[in-house]
Structure formats: structure tokens, C-alpha cells
Design a protein around this motif. Sequence first.
Motif, short mmCIF file in Angstrom:
data_model
loop_
_atom_site.label_atom_id
_atom_site.label_comp_id
_atom_site.label_asym_id
_atom_site.label_seq_id
_atom_site.Cartn_x
_atom_site.Cartn_y
_atom_site.Cartn_z
N VAL A 100 77.11 41.42 25.35
CA VAL A 100 77.25 42.87 25.39
C VAL A 100 76.81 43.47 24.06
O VAL A 100 77.34 43.12 23.01
CB VAL A 100 78.71 43.26 25.69
CG1 VAL A 100 78.88 44.78 25.66
CG2 VAL A 100 79.15 42.70 27.04
N GLN A 101 75.82 44.36 24.10
CA GLN A 101 75.31 45.01 22.88
C GLN A 101 75.70 46.48 22.90
O GLN A 101 75.23 47.24 23.74
CB GLN A 101 73.79 44.84 22.81
CG GLN A 101 73.16 45.43 21.56
CD GLN A 101 72.53 46.80 21.79
OE1 GLN A 101 72.01 47.07 22.86
NE2 GLN A 101 72.60 47.66 20.78
N SER A 102 76.57 46.88 21.98
CA SER A 102 77.06 48.26 21.93
C SER A 102 77.39 48.80 23.33
O SER A 102 76.85 49.82 23.77
CB SER A 102 76.09 49.18 21.18
OG SER A 102 76.21 48.96 19.78
N LYS A 130 76.74 47.69 26.28
CA LYS A 130 75.76 47.51 27.37
C LYS A 130 75.60 46.02 27.65
O LYS A 130 75.35 45.25 26.71
CB LYS A 130 74.43 48.11 26.92
CG LYS A 130 73.27 47.95 27.89
CD LYS A 130 72.04 48.69 27.33
CE LYS A 130 70.84 48.59 28.27
NZ LYS A 130 69.70 49.37 27.76
N ALA A 134 78.69 42.70 20.33
CA ALA A 134 78.40 43.31 19.03
C ALA A 134 78.31 44.82 19.25
O ALA A 134 77.54 45.27 20.10
CB ALA A 134 77.11 42.77 18.44
N ASN A 135 79.10 45.59 18.51
CA ASN A 135 79.12 47.03 18.70
C ASN A 135 78.86 47.78 17.40
O ASN A 135 79.47 47.47 16.37
CB ASN A 135 80.51 47.48 19.20
CG ASN A 135 80.74 47.15 20.67
OD1 ASN A 135 79.82 47.23 21.49
ND2 ASN A 135 81.96 46.79 21.01
N SER A 136 77.98 48.76 17.47
CA SER A 136 77.79 49.77 16.40
C SER A 136 77.23 49.21 15.11
O SER A 136 77.33 49.87 14.08
CB SER A 136 79.12 50.48 16.06
OG SER A 136 80.02 50.52 17.12
N ASN A 137 76.64 48.02 15.14
CA ASN A 137 76.13 47.46 13.90
C ASN A 137 74.76 48.03 13.54
O ASN A 137 73.85 48.08 14.38
CB ASN A 137 76.03 45.93 14.02
CG ASN A 137 77.39 45.31 14.21
OD1 ASN A 137 78.16 45.19 13.26
ND2 ASN A 137 77.72 44.93 15.45
N LEU A 138 74.63 48.44 12.29
CA LEU A 138 73.38 49.02 11.78
C LEU A 138 73.00 48.35 10.48
O LEU A 138 73.88 48.02 9.66
CB LEU A 138 73.58 50.51 11.51
CG LEU A 138 73.72 51.41 12.75
CD1 LEU A 138 74.18 52.80 12.36
CD2 LEU A 138 72.39 51.48 13.50
N HIS A 167 72.51 58.66 11.32
CA HIS A 167 71.62 57.77 12.06
C HIS A 167 72.31 57.25 13.32
O HIS A 167 71.70 57.16 14.38
CB HIS A 167 71.13 56.62 11.19
CG HIS A 167 69.99 55.87 11.81
ND1 HIS A 167 68.76 56.42 11.97
CD2 HIS A 167 69.92 54.62 12.35
CE1 HIS A 167 67.97 55.56 12.59
NE2 HIS A 167 68.65 54.45 12.82
N LEU A 196 71.07 57.70 17.30
CA LEU A 196 70.91 56.60 18.26
C LEU A 196 71.86 56.76 19.44
O LEU A 196 71.52 56.49 20.59
CB LEU A 196 71.18 55.26 17.57
CG LEU A 196 70.17 54.84 16.49
CD1 LEU A 196 70.68 53.62 15.73
CD2 LEU A 196 68.81 54.53 17.11
N LYS A 228 70.57 59.21 21.86
CA LYS A 228 69.47 58.63 22.64
C LYS A 228 69.95 57.59 23.65
O LYS A 228 69.14 57.00 24.35
CB LYS A 228 68.50 57.90 21.71
CG LYS A 228 67.52 58.77 20.96
CD LYS A 228 66.47 57.85 20.32
CE LYS A 228 65.62 58.54 19.29
NZ LYS A 228 64.83 57.58 18.50
N LEU A 279 71.26 54.68 22.76
CA LEU A 279 70.96 53.34 22.25
C LEU A 279 72.15 52.66 21.60
O LEU A 279 72.06 51.50 21.20
CB LEU A 279 69.83 53.42 21.22
CG LEU A 279 68.46 53.81 21.78
CD1 LEU A 279 67.46 54.01 20.66
CD2 LEU A 279 67.97 52.73 22.74
N MET A 280 73.27 53.39 21.45
CA MET A 280 74.40 52.80 20.74
C MET A 280 75.72 53.31 21.30
O MET A 280 75.75 54.25 22.10
CB MET A 280 74.32 53.18 19.26
CG MET A 280 73.54 52.19 18.43
SD MET A 280 74.57 51.64 17.05
CE MET A 280 74.00 49.98 16.83
N HIS A 286 81.07 47.36 13.48
CA HIS A 286 80.85 48.04 12.20
C HIS A 286 81.45 49.44 12.29
O HIS A 286 81.39 50.07 13.34
CB HIS A 286 79.33 48.11 11.95
CG HIS A 286 78.90 49.16 10.97
ND1 HIS A 286 78.07 50.20 11.31
CD2 HIS A 286 79.22 49.34 9.67
CE1 HIS A 286 77.88 50.95 10.25
NE2 HIS A 286 78.56 50.46 9.25
#
Lengths: 556, 556
Positions: B82-84, B86, B103-107, B116, B120, B123, B125-126, B489
Motif C-alpha cells: 500500500v502506497q499512501s 493506495k 508507506a504513507n506520506s513519505n517525501l 509540496h 501532490l 493531484k 498522488l498522496m 512521515h
Amino acid sequence: MTDPRKNTRDVYPPTGPDLNTKSWLTEAPLRMLMNNLHPDVAENPHELVVYGGIGRAARTWRDFDLIVESLKELEADETLVVQSGKPVAIVKTHKDAPRVLIANSNLVPHWANWDHFNELDKKGLMMYGQMTAGSWIYIGSQGIVQGTYETFMEAGRQHYGGDLTGRWILTGGLGGMGGAQPLAAVMAGACCLAVECDEKSADFRLRTRYVDEKTHSLDEALEMIARWTKAGEAKSVALIGNAADIFPEIYKRGIRPDIVTDQTSAHDPVNGYLPQGWSVGEWRAKAETAPKEVEKAARASMRVQVEAMVAFHEDGVPTVDYGNNIRQMALEEGLENAFAFPGFVPAYIRPLFCRGIGPFRWAALSGDPEDIYKTDQKVKELLPDNKHLHNWLDMARERISFQGLPARICWVGLGDRHRLGLAFNEMVKNGELKAPVVIGRDHLDSGSVASPNRETEAMMDGSDAVSDWPLLNALVNTASGATWVSLHHGGGVGMGFSQHAGVVICADGTEDAAKRLERVLWNDPASGVWRHADAGYELAKGCARAHGLRLPAILG
Amino acid sequence: MTDPRKNTRDVYPPTGPDLNTKSWLTEAPLRMLMNNLHPDVAENPHELVVYGGIGRAARTWRDFDLIVESLKELEADETLVVQSGKPVAIVKTHKDAPRVLIANSNLVPHWANWDHFNELDKKGLMMYGQMTAGSWIYIGSQGIVQGTYETFMEAGRQHYGGDLTGRWILTGGLGGMGGAQPLAAVMAGACCLAVECDEKSADFRLRTRYVDEKTHSLDEALEMIARWTKAGEAKSVALIGNAADIFPEIYKRGIRPDIVTDQTSAHDPVNGYLPQGWSVGEWRAKAETAPKEVEKAARASMRVQVEAMVAFHEDGVPTVDYGNNIRQMALEEGLENAFAFPGFVPAYIRPLFCRGIGPFRWAALSGDPEDIYKTDQKVKELLPDNKHLHNWLDMARERISFQGLPARICWVGLGDRHRLGLAFNEMVKNGELKAPVVIGRDHLDSGSVASPNRETEAMMDGSDAVSDWPLLNALVNTASGATWVSLHHGGGVGMGFSQHAGVVICADGTEDAAKRLERVLWNDPASGVWRHADAGYELAKGCARAHGLRLPAILG
Ligand SMILES: NC(=O)c1ccc[n+]([C@@H]2O[C@H](COP(=O)([O-])OP(=O)(O)OC[C@H]3O[C@@H](n4cnc5c(N)ncnc54)[C@H](O)[C@@H]3O)[C@@H](O)[C@H]2O)c1
Ligand SMILES: NC(=O)c1ccc[n+]([C@@H]2O[C@H](COP(=O)([O-])OP(=O)(O)OC[C@H]3O[C@@H](n4cnc5c(N)ncnc54)[C@H](O)[C@@H]3O)[C@@H](O)[C@H]2O)c1
């Protein structure tokens, strides 16, 4: 007080079939750590520096010794935990878990800059891991040759139907990295004219056969290129001169190279780029005494060179920035269309990353070059149709000498990596190889890095800075049974600008290893394919579908 | 266009002993994801927001559905990635690997700021995962009560021989978090006088029995405190007033509380702190129309309150900043000794963290409160001498109602967590519990967070910003066989200021689970002990030695 980072010891990895530890899964990180510090591999082994400025393999010599000692004790169901080059804990895990887990140089973002890092580093609290220095899978200069080769090959595929015969590349700079260009070009089947202002750099490359000829005359260089390209011969020439003079002059003469790029050190306007009209001696002296003056003159010259590059680009010549930031410099000098031509990652590397293709590599723990030659042969057997790979393997064997443990790099992707890994494991099992091999890659790979100024520049969806991806890559590799896994910050582009993950797996010839290899060498490149599929690249989506990847929210 | 994040659906987790998925290891994340969005648990479930501003459980409703669908399909040797918020991939792993990796919210640090992130996020994306929102182990307000209770208990241990009977705490603020203070104080055996300017906040806490009495008179409040402390009765009173008036007045009268702190929202000088001499109505109105004026007045008043706190401190009254930044505000107002008294983490939480003690929690997947009461009983049996823990369990049962799936929090550390986990697993196996339980913790724990403005403020060696530790925590938990693991993060203190890891493990009653529980619930708190031992805390080193931890470069 003695510096805990300085020593006069020379470290060489053990070789041969006998263990110094309790299993190959712990022997492998032991040998590879030592290999990173091998005098032929590391740039400054006595200070534990492997490459890339201050990229180290261990925080101090005491930490190095404790890592070695810990690996010697480690049981088959234990894991060593390394924090910025210091072995902090040994924990109970299980046989399918990694034997070593590593985190290097990671800082909470607000404090993630060189000043804070240096402060901690000075206090002995941190270590810069670069990419493969602190994760124990650096194997010398083969990497940059291969990376450059792949870049040129992809350019050839995109622009010249995959055949660079009779084509030539114009570039600048024959320094530490840039010096790989003529050799890589020749390996890729192209000719190369490389403009270098410092004759010493050119001579060094002549001696090591990275470049074929040298001249001070543009006419002569162009004549050679004309002759070689006509004959379909791939050869290279170093032209002693200033790229800012030569690029426009070639353009003015109406001559059009087949590819244009540049690897002068334009990213550093004080020490990296010779201003037009200056001698090298004058430049070096003034960089010390009058840095502002040098910078101003260098920037003005960079603009001139980029103007020529834009002109080539506008005339249809494939032209790319090779990561030296020269476009940015020209833009700052007022050249508005400096970014007319693309960076090399979006242009040539990204299509490879979309298919999970990146700098795959392996090393023979036996120390015997024959083991690598046998794997070279196996790669050819398993990938019989990949002509350019065969070419690379032949050329690499012929022209690149091993440094430390014999190793090989080649860019292969999803669907191939696990087949190679399984085949190597089989070769270990049946005794074809004298000892196990380790299989890994650079952190600069398809699914393992977030670095908005380089590897993830200009992603299609704007997700350049999203670092969930490398973190997930490390978690997935840990869950899949890699032998060691690492999470780093700041490699390549420096503190604050990248996060990336490494993975290495040992093929020890067992059935268990075969299962792990199959998972790790599939999931790792697959993670690059999802990352790019998620960003919207059709090439990645197609690759994901072709390989039957299950991507719930991406493919639907 | 409809907002993919808005919906009117109500989500409730399945309960009872029957599976909706192929195993309890996938049923557990399914139920806990849904529990995070339970109408009694989440703050704004229709927009997927669990708590903490915009901390979400899934990126969109489509992603929520796809996660659920994926978990239903997932086999015993597969892992969902699962990425942010999703669900990007399902990969082949093995039975001892986590079933979900998040992994969530890592920049990348240079881009790790709210601007930033918001770009995202907009959009699509996060997603902001906060701490336990995106990692599916939030269980409502029990957490803040328990955290505050532990803080007060530790203060009692340090200053009053572990007995707060007849003692009283002076504080300010009865808002969302601060409202837990009187209840926690009473649970800890102390009386509490809480100054709150907004009568509505006090009334809400009266209704839910978090505070016992309310008054507008300082004399009356002090009279109550005198009476209760004399009688050794633990009770609390809300005093309607301005803390900036009341704190100095109490000091002037020569009255000395036993502990002083504050949870007004001083971190937000426009909306969070009532200036002296203003009415609440006037304040709220001017916060909109004249924010600068409010800020100026509020800051001046904060200085007055902190002057009083420093005075108490100098007179020997244990005084701490409860993470609302009020010292910083006073310093900026020119109060040079504003930082004379410490923050609550270095003062009270760190000694717990040194022993791996932190917000351990578990939830009954059966949905049956009896299952939690039985585990409460088991905890008492296994920790017969921990009186304050027994007290907490009794008080929690009596005064805190469950939200969503019945759950319990209690702060236990290395050496205890795995014993509880194994016992719960045994209770599942032998049918004492009606279904499996999940066991997890907050990301705010001993080894799992780097957050220099809060959890890792003022570390002994200056390593506040080193985030290798939470990354290693996640890798170790993955390697140890947790059921799901997360890396986030920006939780707690916002983008750029923290990195942290979560872990949850399911006790499904099997032998395999027992092995995993033993490893995970040992290694996870142990990672906090090493982190603090490495920073130089003797308490942590002693704990490490007592438990036989193997820390090569730390203990030598
Ligand atoms: N993005 C990538 O992956 C990547 C890979 C390789 C190199 N690079 C970049 O390429 C650049 C070169 O790297 P390097 O390690 O070879 O640097 P280097 O400093 O070792 O070499 C630069 C060379 O350029 C020559 N040079 C300077 N000014 C010149 C001029 N006006 N005309 C002709 N020659 C000139 C110098 O004499 C030197 O030999 C750097 O900016 C580096 O960051 C990027
Ligand atoms: N570090 C931690 O772990 C931690 C934990 C809990 C709370 N906090 C901090 O504590 C503060 C409070 O949190 P919250 O969620 O309860 O905030 P909140 O805004 O919900 O509550 C603040 C309360 O203070 C009252 N108040 C404001 N000015 C006052 C004054 N001059 N005198 C008396 N009362 C006044 C308000 O009416 C309100 O009820 C925040 O700054 C928060 O960050 C930190």
C-alpha cells in the motif's frame, strides 16, 4: 587522540570455498564488506572511504571489526542490525529473513542537510553511505562504463533502429566518470569525439585504453571520425580543447554528430569548467585565488556551449544533458531555451526503468575470475537473443579488468533477473562454480530510488519527490528473503535530495536460496515496473500486463 | 465531478468468529481498516479521515474498496503493498512475511513540506497517514487518556515516591487532548485543577465524567482541592477562567501545586490562546477579523503564564511543557528563562522509552467486550506486581467506553509485551476468546519515531534528527514476521518534522503465530532500548543488560 576512522591496515576479502562464518549467508556480507575496502576497489580504504566523496563501508575501524566479529557469530536465524555503519544489535529472526539490515545517513527531513549531517558525522553519530558503499555491493568502475553503455544503446534504439554502426557521438569531459564515455561508445558500436581541455585526463584514458586516439587538431579529429564512421569501425578520439569553443565550431561548419552530450563538471562552476580563452594552469590557479572571477567566466562559456547544444537539438540531433546541470547554468546566464533538450534519465534511462531494467550485478565469492566467465556464458545461454548484452559481455571481458572479487554488471530487467539468479544458484549447487555468488544492484535502479534531480526527474505524473516507493522496495525485499537490505539517504545528489534502497542476495546453491532468489529477483525489479506504471507510463503498464503483475489500483 | 474522497457510506468492521477472507492474518487488517472508519472511531469517516486533521485510512473510496477486495483474495504466502493509502501491488512472499506493507506520506527531504505535500495530495498522488490512521490501529480517545495517565504516573514516581495520593496538579486547557487531563490525573490518584476559559469545553467534559466539578470561583476551586487532598480523595475541578490570570494569582497567594503543566493551544497564537482581559466571544470574532491583534495580545498573556510557571519551577514545583510550545512563545516575547522547565518527553516519557515502555494496545476482532475484559484479567495475572497498571485497567473499564472494536491500551515494555502476546494467543487457541486479537502500538513509541520537536527532543547525544532508527524498526519488524508494518512521515508534528514506523501482529491462536509474536513483541520494544542505549542513557543500557540484549557496538 587517534582518529577512529584512520588506519593503515589493508583489508582483503577471504576467497575460496571455505567458510570463516557459520554459513554462506553470513560469509557473503563479510566478504563483500571487505571487498568494498579492497585496495583495488576503494578510493581511500584506510579511511574506510569506498567511493563518491566520503561514502564509507563502516563508521569506524572499531565498527568494522565488530561487524566482522558479529557476522562470524551470527546463526542462521539471526539478523545483524547496522545503523550508519555501526553494528547496533543482533536480533532473533528466522531463516528466510535477511541476515543484515542496514540504514545509513537517514535524517528527519527538516534537518536533512549537509550542515547537520556534518555536525553529527563529526560527533561520530553518523556515516555517509552513498549508494553501494555502506551497503557493501560496490564493484569498481565497471558500473559507470556499463551505465554509459546502456544510455548510448538506448539512444541507438530510439533514434537509429538499434544500430550505431557508422554513427558518432560528440561529448565533452574525460574525468572520473566522463572518461568512460569513449569506451562505452565504442562498446555500443559508435565512434566518439570527446573534447577534453586537460591533456593529463586524456593521457590517462589513452593508457588504460578507454580512448583510442588523441589529437590537438579539430580537423584531424573530424577526419578520423569521418574515416571510421565510413568504414563502420567503432573507435574514439580525445580532442584536446575547450568544449565551449569546439561545439559551436562544429555546428558552424555544418557538421552534425549523431548524438550530442557533455560530461564536463559544469555542476561546479568554480572547479569544474574551463572558461574560454583560459589555459588550464591559469584556471586551476585562479580557482584558488579568484573563484568569483572563474565562476563568472565559466558560466558565460557554459552558455556558449549550451547554445550550440540547443542548435544541434533544433536541427534534429539527439542531444541530452548527462546530469552535470549545464542546462541550469546556461538558464541562469539568461539562455531562455536552455532546457530545450532533455536530461538523460527521462530520455534514455526511464524507458529501461519502465521494464524494471537497471544495473543488476553479481560477484564471485570464490575470488576466481573463471566463475564470472562461466556466469557470462550462462547469461548468453539464457538470453540468446539479446545481442547487445552479448556484445557487452564480450567487450567487458576483453577491456575491463576486475577490481577485487571478480564481478559482472549487466542491465537486465523483470523476467530475466530471477532466471539468471536461479541458474547461478544451480551452478553453485552442482559445483560448476567454486563458491556461491552474491547478486545485487545499484540503489540507482528502477524501483529503489526517489531523487527528483536525477533518477525521478520529470516523472509523468509529477511524483518525483514521493519516497514511499524506495521504502516499500526495502520492505518488500526484506519480506521476500533478501540476504541484506539497506535504506539510505542522500546518495548521488547529496543530503536532502534522495532516498534509496539496496538489496543483495546470496545464491548458495540450496533449495531455500532458490525460493528466495525467485521471489527477490522478481519482486525487486517488479517494484520498478509498478512505480512507473503508477506514474502513467504505458511502457510500464504493458510490461506489468505481459508479466501478469497484480496491481489492484494501477491496472484495475 | 464527484470527489473520490467523499461518500455517505457507513463502514463497520465485521465481528464474530467467521472469516470474510482466507485467513485471520488477512481478516485482521480488513477489520482494523474498517474499524478505523467506524462512525464511533473516525472523526470524519465519510471523507476517510480518522483523526489528527486529515489523517486518512485510505486514499480514496475506490482505494478503500480495492484494499478490501485484495485482502479478501490474499493467500497465506502473499503480501499487499500500500502506497499512501493506495493498494499498488500484490506480491509473492512467504508465510512468515507481513501480509501488508505500507508507506504513507513519505517525501524526499528537500520537498518534504506541506506545500509540496498539498500539491501532490490535491493531484490524488498522496495521502496523509498521520500515525495510526493510515496504518489501521487507531482505537479512539483511550490513547490520550492513557498517555496522560502515564505521564502523571511517571511524574509521581520521580517526585513523590510513586504515590500521588493527596497531591494535586494545576493545568490549563480542556480541549480535544487537554480534556483528558482531569480524568488521567484522577486515575493516577491525584487531584486536578484545570483552568479553562471556554465554559462549553468544561461542560462537555462534565457530561462525559472526564472532570468531576465545575466552578467560576478560584476560592471555591482551591477550597475543593484543599478538601480532597486532605481526605486523600482523587477528584477534579474545572475552573472557568484565564490561565494567564489564574496561574500568577495562585503563585502570589503562596499556594504551591504538586505538579504544574498546561494544555492550552499555545502553539497557535491566533486561534489557540485567549488573551487576558478578553471575552471568549470577542476572541473568536477578532481571530477572524483582526488576527494580528489577537496574536500580539495572546503572546503577551502567554508570557505572563510562563513567568508564573517558571516561578513555580524555581520554587521546586515539578513543572513541564506539555508539547504546546508555550515556552517558545514566551521566549519570543522576551522571557529569557522561558526554557527553565523541561518538556514532558525528556522529563517523563524518556525514562519509560529507555525501558521500551510505550503505548502498547490490542483489539478484539470478535467485537465482544468480554474478550477485552478477559485479556485485562490476564494482564493482571501476568503482571501481578504492577499496581499502577491494575489501577489503570480497573479505571479504564469503569470510565472509558469502547469505540468500535473493543480495545485496550496499556504502557508496558520489553520483557512484558511478548508474554502478554503469547498469553493472548493461547487464549485464542483454547477458545477462551471468541476470535483472534490484534496487537500493536502507536508510532509514538520507544524505537519507532524520530521527531526532534517532540519524541526525540533533546536526546542526550544530540541524535534527535537521526531517522535510521525508525527505518530499522520497520525492517526488523518485517523480518520478524509482523502481520502489517508501516513507514510514515510527518505524523504528530507535520510534514518535514518526523519519520515513524508502525507494527501490528495478529494472535490467531496458531503455533506459527506464537513464534512470530515472541520475536516481534521482543524485537520491537528492544529496538527502543537500543536506540536509547546508543544515545547514552544508563537506564536503557541497564535494561539492555538485564534482558541480555546483544548490542555489539553499544554494550561492547
Ligand atoms: N547523472 C549521472 O548519473 C552522472 C553520471 C556521470 C557523470 N555525471 C556528471 O558529469 C560530470 C562529470 O563527472 P566526472 O566525475 O567525470 O567529473 P570530473 O571533474 O572528474 O571530470 C570533468 C572533466 O571535464 C574537463 N573539463 C572541464 N571543463 C572543460 C571544458 N570547458 N572543455 C572540455 N573539458 C572540460 C575537466 O578537465 C575534467 O577532466 C559531473 O557534473 C557529474 O555530476 C552525472
Ligand atoms: N506533545 C503531545 O504529545 C501533546 C499531547 C496533547 C496535547 N498537546 C498540545 O496541547 C495543546 C492542547 O491540545 P488540544 O487538542 O486539547 O487543543 P484544543 O485547541 O482542542 O484545546 C485547547 C483548550 O484551551 C483553552 N484555552 C485557550 N486559551 C486559554 C487560556 N488563556 N486559559 C484557559 N484556557 C484556554 C481553549 O478554550 C481550549 O478548550 C496543543 O498545543 C497540543 O499540541 C501535545
